[in-house]
Design an enzyme around this catalytic site. Structure first.
Site, short mmCIF file in Angstrom:
data_model
loop_
_atom_site.label_atom_id
_atom_site.label_comp_id
_atom_site.label_asym_id
_atom_site.label_seq_id
_atom_site.Cartn_x
_atom_site.Cartn_y
_atom_site.Cartn_z
CG ASN A 160 105.58 17.07 16.20
OD1 ASN A 160 105.61 16.57 15.08
ND2 ASN A 160 106.12 16.49 17.26
CD1 TRP A 161 100.42 19.02 12.14
CD2 TRP A 161 100.23 18.23 10.04
NE1 TRP A 161 99.79 19.98 11.38
CE2 TRP A 161 99.66 19.52 10.10
CE3 TRP A 161 100.22 17.56 8.82
CZ2 TRP A 161 99.09 20.13 8.97
CZ3 TRP A 161 99.66 18.16 7.70
CH2 TRP A 161 99.10 19.43 7.79
CE LYS A 162 103.50 14.32 18.96
NZ LYS A 162 103.52 13.79 20.30
CB SER A 170 99.14 18.50 27.37
OG SER A 170 99.36 17.11 27.28
CD GLU A 181 106.24 11.43 20.19
OE1 GLU A 181 106.24 11.69 18.96
OE2 GLU A 181 105.39 11.90 20.97
N GLY A 233 101.56 19.19 19.77
CA GLY A 233 101.24 17.94 19.09
C GLY A 233 99.74 17.85 18.83
N GLY A 234 99.03 17.12 19.70
CA GLY A 234 97.61 16.82 19.51
C GLY A 234 96.76 18.01 19.09
CG HIS A 290 109.52 14.86 19.54
ND1 HIS A 290 108.94 13.81 20.21
CD2 HIS A 290 108.64 15.89 19.60
CE1 HIS A 290 107.76 14.20 20.66
NE2 HIS A 290 107.55 15.45 20.31
CD GLU A 333 108.06 18.85 22.90
OE1 GLU A 333 107.04 19.39 22.52
OE2 GLU A 333 108.50 17.79 22.41
N GLY A 350 101.33 14.42 25.17
CA GLY A 350 100.23 13.56 24.76
C GLY A 350 99.46 12.97 25.93
#
Ligand code: PEP
Length: 254
Positions: A9-11, A215, A99, A236-237, A97, A169, A175
């Site tokens: 997930n590049w966001k 993470s 977010e 993500g990251g 998600h 999640e 993150g």
């Protein structure tokens, strides 16, 4: 046999050229996946076509959207419909998600509409659920995620629910560098599977891939993916760093 999945997930990160380079590096590693293993790249909307052509005919590598709108079409300036995604060959979409739930106030009801639209357009929803730290501290996380599933997914017929991918999640792990322990992840994934089994039966529950997100890194992926009810990760990251994500994909094969 359920699918084992590494989903990036590049966001809202990376310039176009950076995105192209990242895909080039990851796909250049030529990791061959078994039929029940998948790698997904959830890239920003403007990069979807580029990512589709980068992935090309590569076996078991697909592109996903990070979101879609909950109405079919119409006067919704700036939004992207599932039909638009389908028309450019996108076959997966993240739905709900944390977010989106937090910054765009997406409710379980709105997410149910997104799930329906995705399934109606041959798009597999990657449905996200998970609790905030306050809920975990109160010890009510099991009821909380059960409600998320019940209100957004349990209206579906059995043949539709098996088309969903679930991503658990915990918000406190997204993150933050703070990963759920393998025990916490396994416990929650087993709980999610048991709620689905209660509604649809064990056979159906055993067919649904449940990814862990929060993470995930190269250094913890093997351990997390080894949990019996963890079927891969939503990342993500670490998905923004080629070497990290390559190792995460390889962790599916361990
Ligand atoms: C995510 O974006 O879904 C996520 C889990 O992020 P991170 O891996 O950075 O915690």
């Amino acid at each position: 046999m359920r699918k084992q999945i590494a989903a990036a997930n590049w966001k809202m990160n990376l310039g176009f050229q950076q995105g192209e380079k990242l895909l080039d590096e990851i796909l250049g590693a030529k990791i061959e996946l078994a039929p029940d293993q998948l790698t997904l790249f959830a890239v920003p909307f403007p990069y979807l076509l580029m990512a589709r052509s980068a992935v090309g005919e590569e076996q078991n590598y697909y592109v996903a959207a990070q979101n879609c709108y909950h109405k079919k079409s119409g006067a919704f300036t700036g939004e992207v419909s599932v039909e638009m995604l389908h028309s450019i060959g996108v076959t997966y979409c993240i739905v709900g998600h944390s977010e989106r739930r937090e910054y765009f106030s997406e409710s379980n009801q709105v997410l149910a509409e997104k799930v329906n639209l995705c399934l109606g357009s041959f798009i597999t929803p990657i449905f996200c659920c998970g609790e905030a730290l306050t809920i975990r501290e109160q010890g009510t996380q099991n009821e909380f995620v059960a409600t998320q599933l019940r209100e957004s997914l349990f209206h579906l017929e059995a043949d539709k629910i098996t088309q969903i991918i679930i991503a658990y999640e915990p918000i406190w792990a997204i993150g933050t560098g703070k990963t759920a322990t393998t025990r916490q992840a396994q416990e929650m994934h087993a709980h999610l599977r048991s709620i689905i089994a209660g509604q649809y039966g064990q056979d159906i529950a055993d067919k649904i891939s449940i990814l862990y997100g929060g993470s995930v890194k190269a250094s913890n992926a093997i351990e997390l993916f080894a949990c019996p009810d963890v079927d891969g990760g939503l990342v993500g990251g670490a998905s923004l760093v080629a070497a990290e994500f390559i190792e995460i994909i390889q962790a599916l094969k361990e």
